[in-house]
Motif scaffolding. Structure first.
Motif, PDB file in Angstrom:
ATOM      1  N   ARG A 180     -45.426 -55.384 -17.675  1.00  0.00           N
ATOM      2  CA  ARG A 180     -46.433 -54.787 -18.548  1.00  0.00           C
ATOM      3  C   ARG A 180     -47.483 -54.089 -17.689  1.00  0.00           C
ATOM      4  O   ARG A 180     -47.647 -54.388 -16.500  1.00  0.00           O
ATOM      5  CB  ARG A 180     -47.078 -55.845 -19.446  1.00  0.00           C
ATOM      6  N   ILE A 181     -48.190 -53.161 -18.290  1.00  0.00           N
ATOM      7  CA  ILE A 181     -49.255 -52.425 -17.609  1.00  0.00           C
ATOM      8  C   ILE A 181     -50.589 -53.029 -18.043  1.00  0.00           C
ATOM      9  O   ILE A 181     -50.947 -52.978 -19.229  1.00  0.00           O
ATOM     10  CB  ILE A 181     -49.200 -50.924 -17.948  1.00  0.00           C
ATOM     11  N   VAL A 182     -51.311 -53.598 -17.083  1.00  0.00           N
ATOM     12  CA  VAL A 182     -52.592 -54.241 -17.381  1.00  0.00           C
ATOM     13  C   VAL A 182     -53.728 -53.566 -16.634  1.00  0.00           C
ATOM     14  O   VAL A 182     -54.768 -53.239 -17.213  1.00  0.00           O
ATOM     15  CB  VAL A 182     -52.537 -55.746 -17.028  1.00  0.00           C
ATOM     16  N   THR A 183     -53.546 -53.318 -15.327  1.00  0.00           N
ATOM     17  CA  THR A 183     -54.609 -52.776 -14.484  1.00  0.00           C
ATOM     18  C   THR A 183     -54.373 -51.304 -14.169  1.00  0.00           C
ATOM     19  O   THR A 183     -53.291 -50.751 -14.437  1.00  0.00           O
ATOM     20  CB  THR A 183     -54.698 -53.567 -13.171  1.00  0.00           C
TER      21      THR A 183
ATOM     22  N   ARG B 184     -49.746 -40.236 -27.560  1.00  0.00           N
ATOM     23  CA  ARG B 184     -50.663 -41.381 -27.532  1.00  0.00           C
ATOM     24  C   ARG B 184     -50.229 -42.451 -26.526  1.00  0.00           C
ATOM     25  O   ARG B 184     -51.005 -43.341 -26.193  1.00  0.00           O
ATOM     26  CB  ARG B 184     -50.782 -41.999 -28.932  1.00  0.00           C
ATOM     27  N   TYR B 185     -48.957 -42.346 -26.009  1.00  0.00           N
ATOM     28  CA  TYR B 185     -48.452 -43.325 -25.045  1.00  0.00           C
ATOM     29  C   TYR B 185     -48.281 -42.723 -23.646  1.00  0.00           C
ATOM     30  O   TYR B 185     -47.755 -43.374 -22.752  1.00  0.00           O
ATOM     31  CB  TYR B 185     -47.108 -43.892 -25.526  1.00  0.00           C
ATOM     32  N   ASP B 186     -48.744 -41.478 -23.464  1.00  0.00           N
ATOM     33  CA  ASP B 186     -48.623 -40.786 -22.180  1.00  0.00           C
ATOM     34  C   ASP B 186     -49.786 -41.205 -21.293  1.00  0.00           C
ATOM     35  O   ASP B 186     -50.927 -40.747 -21.472  1.00  0.00           O
ATOM     36  CB  ASP B 186     -48.619 -39.272 -22.405  1.00  0.00           C
ATOM     37  N   ILE B 187     -49.514 -42.079 -20.323  1.00  0.00           N
ATOM     38  CA  ILE B 187     -50.604 -42.625 -19.508  1.00  0.00           C
ATOM     39  C   ILE B 187     -51.132 -41.612 -18.497  1.00  0.00           C
ATOM     40  O   ILE B 187     -52.173 -41.844 -17.891  1.00  0.00           O
ATOM     41  CB  ILE B 187     -50.153 -43.914 -18.791  1.00  0.00           C
ATOM     42  N   ARG B 188     -50.433 -40.493 -18.300  1.00  0.00           N
ATOM     43  CA  ARG B 188     -50.970 -39.433 -17.439  1.00  0.00           C
ATOM     44  C   ARG B 188     -52.156 -38.737 -18.109  1.00  0.00           C
ATOM     45  O   ARG B 188     -52.976 -38.102 -17.435  1.00  0.00           O
ATOM     46  CB  ARG B 188     -49.888 -38.397 -17.126  1.00  0.00           C
TER      47      ARG B 188
ATOM     48  N   ALA C 166     -44.352 -46.917 -21.757  1.00  0.00           N
ATOM     49  CA  ALA C 166     -45.339 -45.847 -21.603  1.00  0.00           C
ATOM     50  C   ALA C 166     -44.615 -44.594 -21.134  1.00  0.00           C
ATOM     51  O   ALA C 166     -43.638 -44.666 -20.374  1.00  0.00           O
ATOM     52  CB  ALA C 166     -46.413 -46.248 -20.598  1.00  0.00           C
ATOM     53  N   VAL C 167     -45.085 -43.437 -21.560  1.00  0.00           N
ATOM     54  CA  VAL C 167     -44.506 -42.155 -21.164  1.00  0.00           C
ATOM     55  C   VAL C 167     -45.143 -41.723 -19.847  1.00  0.00           C
ATOM     56  O   VAL C 167     -46.374 -41.751 -19.692  1.00  0.00           O
ATOM     57  CB  VAL C 167     -44.738 -41.094 -22.242  1.00  0.00           C
ATOM     58  N   VAL C 168     -44.306 -41.349 -18.877  1.00  0.00           N
ATOM     59  CA  VAL C 168     -44.811 -40.905 -17.566  1.00  0.00           C
ATOM     60  C   VAL C 168     -44.349 -39.490 -17.230  1.00  0.00           C
ATOM     61  O   VAL C 168     -44.710 -38.967 -16.177  1.00  0.00           O
ATOM     62  CB  VAL C 168     -44.370 -41.887 -16.449  1.00  0.00           C
ATOM     63  N   ASN C 169     -43.563 -38.870 -18.107  1.00  0.00           N
ATOM     64  CA  ASN C 169     -43.086 -37.503 -17.910  1.00  0.00           C
ATOM     65  C   ASN C 169     -43.711 -36.626 -18.986  1.00  0.00           C
ATOM     66  O   ASN C 169     -43.416 -36.788 -20.176  1.00  0.00           O
ATOM     67  CB  ASN C 169     -41.556 -37.461 -17.988  1.00  0.00           C
ATOM     68  N   ASP C 170     -44.583 -35.683 -18.583  1.00  0.00           N
ATOM     69  CA  ASP C 170     -45.321 -34.866 -19.543  1.00  0.00           C
ATOM     70  C   ASP C 170     -44.409 -34.118 -20.508  1.00  0.00           C
ATOM     71  O   ASP C 170     -44.759 -33.900 -21.675  1.00  0.00           O
ATOM     72  CB  ASP C 170     -46.197 -33.844 -18.799  1.00  0.00           C
ATOM     73  N   SER C 171     -43.227 -33.687 -20.027  1.00  0.00           N
ATOM     74  CA  SER C 171     -42.365 -32.852 -20.864  1.00  0.00           C
ATOM     75  C   SER C 171     -41.842 -33.600 -22.089  1.00  0.00           C
ATOM     76  O   SER C 171     -41.412 -32.973 -23.050  1.00  0.00           O
ATOM     77  CB  SER C 171     -41.181 -32.336 -20.037  1.00  0.00           C
ATOM     78  N   LEU C 172     -41.886 -34.941 -22.063  1.00  0.00           N
ATOM     79  CA  LEU C 172     -41.440 -35.703 -23.228  1.00  0.00           C
ATOM     80  C   LEU C 172     -42.428 -35.604 -24.383  1.00  0.00           C
ATOM     81  O   LEU C 172     -42.047 -35.775 -25.546  1.00  0.00           O
ATOM     82  CB  LEU C 172     -41.240 -37.176 -22.852  1.00  0.00           C
TER      83      LEU C 172
ATOM     84  N   SER D  55     -50.841 -48.884 -13.688  1.00  0.00           N
ATOM     85  CA  SER D  55     -50.594 -47.535 -14.216  1.00  0.00           C
ATOM     86  C   SER D  55     -50.108 -46.603 -13.124  1.00  0.00           C
ATOM     87  O   SER D  55     -49.205 -45.783 -13.337  1.00  0.00           O
ATOM     88  CB  SER D  55     -51.870 -46.980 -14.853  1.00  0.00           C
ATOM     89  N   VAL D  56     -50.691 -46.711 -11.938  1.00  0.00           N
ATOM     90  CA  VAL D  56     -50.245 -45.887 -10.816  1.00  0.00           C
ATOM     91  C   VAL D  56     -48.816 -46.227 -10.441  1.00  0.00           C
ATOM     92  O   VAL D  56     -47.976 -45.334 -10.209  1.00  0.00           O
ATOM     93  CB  VAL D  56     -51.192 -46.073  -9.611  1.00  0.00           C
ATOM     94  N   ALA D  57     -48.477 -47.530 -10.399  1.00  0.00           N
ATOM     95  CA  ALA D  57     -47.120 -47.940 -10.061  1.00  0.00           C
ATOM     96  C   ALA D  57     -46.119 -47.484 -11.114  1.00  0.00           C
ATOM     97  O   ALA D  57     -44.984 -47.123 -10.792  1.00  0.00           O
ATOM     98  CB  ALA D  57     -47.073 -49.460  -9.907  1.00  0.00           C
ATOM     99  N   ALA D  58     -46.547 -47.456 -12.379  1.00  0.00           N
ATOM    100  CA  ALA D  58     -45.643 -47.047 -13.459  1.00  0.00           C
ATOM    101  C   ALA D  58     -45.242 -45.584 -13.341  1.00  0.00           C
ATOM    102  O   ALA D  58     -44.177 -45.179 -13.838  1.00  0.00           O
ATOM    103  CB  ALA D  58     -46.303 -47.297 -14.814  1.00  0.00           C
TER     104      ALA D  58
END
Length: 814
Positions: free
Chosen positions: A362-365, A444-448, A426-432, A369-372
């Motif tokens: 899970r993403i907490v800190t 809403r789930y794009d952490i970038r 979480a979405v990490v690829n903007d094109s999605l 987020s950077v590692a994800a």
């Protein structure tokens, strides 16, 4: 639910002027496949008692030396009631004829099934020991391979159920959901596909009924094997067993495997982050407490871990899945008199699945987020736990109602299955989420861009209650199975149903049987990810596309009709023909979250499946034996007459969700993801008395469907090529697709048709050199045919088939 699936056979040997039987053996051959099921030495008291004998029909031979048949009978084992026969040449009355073979009714005739003995399983070419289970299924008529070991049977989703020594495994036993069943444990496996008796329910597109090996098979035995192969594959297995004085028996087994190609690659034919391993432990203890009371206890522990495939060699994505499960069960059988038996079963199962991305669940800190961001498209973390505590009471009796032989069974049972599901992505690829091909719902789930991870953490306890009664009657030329079952299922919804079952076989001539059946089947929705897909958070994820469609997936309900027959052409050749029709409400299918590999069940309001199988079996002709099957299937969802969405329940997600909710306007029925029009498979075995053997096998698959459209419009072949090139696919991959459609404007396409040939050959050192060892070499995909299992679907989109692969195996038996 669970059911008694083995019986006991007592063979008393009587030969004139012989009191000791050294050099004589009792051999059992499964009647449909003709393969040897077991072999036993004859003790001094001349009585061979065979325990844990799977239900079926057997040719039982008394053999002197290596191949001199002294006497034989044909015997049907169809209940827990012990069957007793006499073999030999003792004449009880003056003038009485010697009976070499007595043919009894084959009570399994109305059921459409494919049997496998340990011998026939060993002959199947396979890559890696655990994947031998997939080879068994792929050699069965009507089974279609999907990505990463999922199987579709007779035009339906992977709703097949394993029954292991009477214990039902109602979760999905495939590579991506579970540890694969260890095929070294199998004494007998029967794949039931139609005409099912009332005792079978819950998941019934097919039943994989397995009887495991037993310590009663020999006074003492041990066997081990080791193999090496392509992609760094290494397997090993060890099994020991035996019995003490015939009153108790023990069997223990271990199997382990490692490979760099556990799941299918998604970018080319070479594996990229596809490694995996598995460990399987199994034990079985039999106790004859009294002459009328016996107890069987089994336990297993399975572990597997594998990588989720990456798209590029340079990718830093490190997604892995860890799967573990254990099971403990016991069955107490009480023989009541000479014609009835009572069976009590209890079991406990536990399974867990954990998905990790770069070691994170899970993403907490902020550091998380950077590692994800090292992932290619999605960060995915999940954890599932499922327990099952169940039991069953079954009574069976051989009676003479209506002055004809029949077998009556009555059973009642239940299961409680607490389930918990945690899922985050979480979405990490903007094109999605942005651009021409992006989905705004992912923003809403794009952490970038400041989005927050999607998260569900929930649990629920489901229950099942089942009861059934059935009768099998044999009279004149008829065999009739009739029964009814009741199921009450509670998980995210409460459901009940009554399922009548009727099947019959008619002996037209000594060599021709005709059969037909009607089954009402009620199949519970898959429990994998069902809590997540039914959650309020999931409805927010889908947004306005969900509309008024409920998210709680319901049981599938279908009417199934079968008609067919078997023709024994001669002593070497027989032919089986079967046709079926299914009319389905709440047709279960699957959708996927983008290309994350996370799939969810849905219901299509109505569907129909039409199909048939032709199977030809060759038995022991000039050292050859084999099987050829040709299957046809058309699996369709139906568009409602009122113009509403065809989806009855479940999340409307991904390409499949869009296709199912908005099918092509020019069609009254649309393809499901399980639709493959033509499938064929064959095996041809060659065995020489000196120990040399070889098996040639092969498959033809016409291809599974996918939709290809732009701005909601289906593309023609030229436009399809251009669109796929824009998406980054090479000509080599595009050439493997079927890009033509039956109707102009239809988005319906398919992965390309392909033929794959496999070869295995080896030498058994026992016949000639008296060394208890066997060496086998296997080449899969001999011609190195390029093919795709599926295109733009689960677990990364496109799944590439196995290229030419080698394996060398050594087996030692004591």
């Amino acid at each position: 639910m669970a059911q008694q699936s083995t019986g006991t056979l007592e063979v008393r040997v009587q030969i004139q002027q012989i009191s000791r039987f050294q050099g004589f053996t009792i051999r059992l051959f499964e009647s449909r496949s003709g393969k040897k099921a077991a072999e036993y030495d004859i003790p001094d008291d001349s009585i061979v008692t065979i325990h844990d004998l799977p239900f079926g029909t057997y040719n039982v031979w008394l053999v002197e030396g290596t191949d001199a048949i002294v006497a034989g009978k044909r015997v049907s084992i169809n209940s827990a009631v012990e069957v007793k026969i006499v073999l030999g040449n003792v004449i009880e009355k003056k003038g009485e004829e010697i009976v070499v073979e007595a043919v009894t009714p084959d009570m399994s005739k109305p059921v459409i099934s494919t049997p496998y003995t340990a011998q026939s399983i060993s002959e199947l070419p396979a890559f890696s020991g655990p994947k031998k289970m997939e080879a068994i299924l792929l050699n069965t008529p009507g089974v279609v391979p999907d990505e990463d070991g999922r199987m579709h049977v007779r035009g339906e989703d992977a709703m097949l159920q394993y029954v292991i020594d009477g214990i039902p495994i109602t979760t999905n036993m495939t590579r991506i959901y579970s540890s694969l069943f260890n095929p070294n444990l199998i004494k007998s496996a029967d794949i039931l596909r139609g005409g099912l008796n009332a005792e079978y329910g819950i998941s019934t597109s097919a039943i994989v009924n397995i009887t495991t090996r037993s310590g009663f098979d020999k006074p003492f035995f041990a066997d081990g094997s080791a193999s090496i192969g392509s992609w760094g594959t290494r397997d090993r297995a060890l099994a020991v067993g035996g019995n003490l004085g015939g009153r108790g028996a023990l069997f223990l087994s271990y199997a382990g495997s490692e490979t760099d190609r556990y799941t299918d690659p998604v970018s080319n034919w070479d594996p990229i982050h596809n490694d995996g391993y598995s460990h399987n432990y199994f034990g079985k203890a039999d106790f004859l407490l009294t002459d009328d009371l016996d107890l069987v206890v089994i336990g297993s522990r399975n572990l597997s871990n594998f990588g989720i495939a990456n798209h590029a060699d340079t990718s830093t994505q490190n997604q892995r899945e860890d799967v573990s499960d254990w099971m403990l069960g016991g069955r107490l059988n009480w023989t009541i008199g000479e014609s009835s038996a009572l069976s009590l079963l209890a079991y406990k199962r536990h399974s867990e699945q954990t998905n990790m991305s770069g070691g994170l669940n899970r993403i907490v800190t902020a550091a998380d987020s950077v590692a994800a961001l090292r992932n290619e498209d999605f960060f995915v973390g999940s954890h599932r736990e499922n327990d099952a505590l169940g039991g069953m009471l079954e009574f069976s009796a051989n009676t003479k109602w209506f002055d004809v032989p029949n077998v009556v069974k009555v059973g009642v049972g239940g299961e409680r299955f607490p389930t918990s599901e945690y899922f985050s992505f979480a979405v990490v690829n903007d094109s999605l989420a942005y651009g021409e091909s992006g989905d705004y719902r992912y923003q809403r789930y794009d952490i970038r861009h400041g989005g927050k991870p999607f998260l569900v953490d929930t649990s629920n306890t489901g229950t099942r209650f089942s009861a059934y009664v059935q009768d099998q009657l044999a009279f004149d030329r008829w065999v009739v199975n009739a029964g009814v079952r009741f199921d009450a299922i509670s998980m995210v919804v409460d459901e009940t149903g009554i399922s009548p079952r009727l099947s019959a076989a008619y002996k037209l001539t000594d060599d021709i049987w005709l059969r037909g059946s009607y089954n009402r089947q009620i199949m519970q929705a898959p429990i994998e990810n069902i809590l997540v897909s039914s959650s309020p958070q999931a409805r927010v994820l889908v947004d306005t596309a969900q509309g008024a469609v409920p998210t709680s997936v319901m049981a599938e309900r279908e009417h199934v009709f079968d008609i067919g027959g078997t023709w024994r052409i001669n002593e070497y050749l027989d032919l089986d023909l079967d046709g079926y029709a299914k009319f389905i409400d709440n047709f279960i299918a699957k959708v996927e979250l983008g290309v994350s590999g996370i799939i969810f069940p849905i219901n299509i309001k109505q569907g129909r499946v039409l199909g048939g199988d032709l199977t030809v079996n060759l038995h022991h002709w000039n050292h050859f034996s084999g099987k050829l099957s040709l299957s046809f299937c058309d699996s369709r969802g139906l568009k409602p007459d009122d113009g509403s969405t065809p989806i009855a329940a479940g999340l409307i997600l991904g390409e499949e969700g869009a296709s199912y909710s908005h099918p092509f306007a020019g069609e009254d029925a649309f393809q499901t993801e399980h639709n493959q029009p033509i499938t064929a498979s064959f095996t041809l075995n060659y065995d020489l008395p000196g120990g040399l053997f070889a098996t040639l096998g092969g498959r033809f698959d016409s291809g599974l469907p996918f939709d290809l459209a732009k701005d909601g419009v289906g593309l023609d072949e030229a436009a399809s090529r251009a669109e796929l090139k824009r998406r980054g696919y090479s000509d080599e991959v595009i050439d493997l697709l079927g890009l033509t459609s039956d109707m102009p404007g239809s988005p319906d396409k398919s992965s390309g048709a392909h033929i794959v040939l496999d070869l295995a050959a080896g030498y058994d050192l026992k016949p000639a050199l008296n060394i208890p060892a066997k060496i086998t070499g296997t080449i899969l995909n001999v011609l190195d045919t390029k093919y795709l299992y599926k295109f733009e679907s689960s677990f990364g989109g496109t799944h590439f088939g196995l290229p030419r692969t080698y394996q060398l195996n050594l087996e030692v038996r004591i």
